[in-house]
Design a protein around this motif. Structure first.
Motif, PDB file in Angstrom:
ATOM      1  N   ILE A 142       0.854  -1.199   0.000  1.00  0.00           N
ATOM      2  CA  ILE A 142       0.000   0.000   0.000  1.00  0.00           C
ATOM      3  C   ILE A 142       0.889   1.249   0.000  1.00  0.00           C
ATOM      4  CG2 ILE A 142      -1.760   1.292   1.282  1.00  0.00           C
ATOM      5  CD1 ILE A 142      -2.642  -1.411   2.515  1.00  0.00           C
ATOM      6  N   HIS A 188      -7.421  -2.135   0.037  1.00  0.00           N
ATOM      7  CA  HIS A 188      -6.216  -2.103  -0.801  1.00  0.00           C
ATOM      8  C   HIS A 188      -5.393  -3.385  -0.795  1.00  0.00           C
ATOM      9  CE1 HIS A 188      -6.719   2.255  -1.204  1.00  0.00           C
ATOM     10  NE2 HIS A 188      -7.102   2.207   0.053  1.00  0.00           N
ATOM     11  N   THR A 208     -10.385   5.639   3.952  1.00  0.00           N
ATOM     12  CA  THR A 208     -10.153   4.342   3.330  1.00  0.00           C
ATOM     13  C   THR A 208      -9.565   3.387   4.364  1.00  0.00           C
ATOM     14  OG1 THR A 208      -9.268   3.259   1.367  1.00  0.00           O
ATOM     15  CG2 THR A 208      -7.820   4.830   2.459  1.00  0.00           C
TER      16      THR A 208
END
Lengths: 248, 101
Positions: free
Chosen positions: A123, A196, A191
């Protein structure tokens, strides 16, 4: 400098805040080692910043209904929902002299360890001053720092799979009732790791551990006797008390 | 009279002032998600504004705050003396409006 690392542990909200405070006092007294600690909250909880009003920021009635605790932190910043299974919190507690004097620079340094941890999972995150970490412009981690009598405490949260709907049912983001529009808007700003990377909460912890300890001398340890005793006192006398939690 | 006002500091955090005042400011409470180092500095800032005339200009309020922070080595992050002055003045206007109503 050798760090003490306290492995991921789970405590209630009052105990979590009391432990950070007790370690801070231990470092000030010279009896505790610089510490990196990872923790979760059980039951789930809302923490508010040092200078916020509990009643203005938190739907206290809703928290009681959902068995969600609420606590005032020693650090500034905003209200945070700590989902038991949906996030990991860290704290870094050490002598202030070990960090840049400039507040933003010190946030950047410690947030860099979070960013390194997230990179382990593939990420790409970045530091967003003053105190956030973002992925593609969306917040994935909030961080808050206190400095008192030459000791620095920074804690922060990394969102793993936080239930956004529940989060906004206990945080008073506006006077309006929760609407689909508002949740959609929040989703646009926030988020989570699961959005992810295909990893478990344990996998996130392992990645953060690597990010925080890389290049450092450290050993795993637990709280010492003085810290345990002091944390129990602070949990009872300060962090679980209305006089602290509703002081503003 | 009581008044309150809230604002988002440009490039900073939220700050709110809750006031109790007559011809002078009797009590100030500053709230928000900003940072103050050390944290005890906020009580000092609130106290330094108490006793200030209700007709004080923003510049005078900001000067009091910045003098306090300089003298006591207090660092503000996400909020400024000017923002505190602005929100305190707005809280006084709010109190006057509420009183008229």
């Amino acid at each position: 400098m050798e760090w003490r690392v306290i492995r991921l542990e789970t405590r209630n909200a009052y105990s979590n805040m009391a432990v950070d405070n007790a370690i801070m006092e231990g470092i000030r007294a010279g009896s505790s080692a610089p510490t990196i600690r990872f923790y979760r909250w059980m039951p789930s909880a809302v923490s508010i910043g040092r200078f916020q009003s509990m009643n203005d920021e938190v739907n206290v009635e809703k928290c009681r209904e959902l068995n969600i605790s609420y606590v005032r932190r020693i650090t500034g910043g905003g209200a945070v929902y700590h989902d038991s299974d949906g996030e990991i919190t860290y704290s870094v507690i050490a002598p202030e002299r070990e960090f840049p004097k400039n507040i933003i620079e010190s946030y950047k340094l410690i947030c860099g360890w979070v960013i390194s941890g997230l990179a382990e999972l593939g990420i790409e995150a970045e530091f967003a001053p003053i105190n956030d970490i973002t992925v593609n412009g969306k917040k994935i981690s909030g961080n808050a720092q206190a400095r008192s009598d030459s000791v620095l405490l920074q804690h922060g949260t990394v969102l793993y799979s936080t239930n956004i709907k529940r989060m906004f049912s206990v945080l008073k983001v506006s006077n309006e009732k929760i609407s689909d529009k508002m949740i959609k808007s929040a989703e646009e700003r926030v988020t989570r790791v699961v959005d992810h990377a295909g990893t478990t909460q344990e996998g996130l912890y392992e990645a953060l551990l690597k990010g925080f300890t890389e290049g450092k001398e450290y050993q795993f340890d637990s709280l010492n006797g003085n810290e345990t005793e002091r944390a129990r006192e602070l949990e009872k006398s300060v962090y679980s008390s209305d006089s602290w939690n509703f002081s503003r | 009279m009581h008044g309150s006002a809230k604002m988002k500091v440009p490039n900073g955090k939220m700050v709110e002032a809750k006031l109790e005042y007559g011809s002078t400011i009797k009590r100030v409470q500053l709230l928000g998600d900003f940072f103050v180092y050390p944290d005890s500095g906020l009580n000092g800032i609130e106290e330094t504004l108490e006793g200030l005339g209700a007709d004080a200009e923003e510049g005078e309020i900001a000067k009091r705050v910045s003098e306090f922070t300089r003298r006591n080595n207090v660092t503000l992050v996400g909020v400024t003396p000017e923002a505190i002055a602005s929100v305190v003045k707005r809280a006084m206007s709010d109190g006057m409006e509420s009183n008229k109503a």
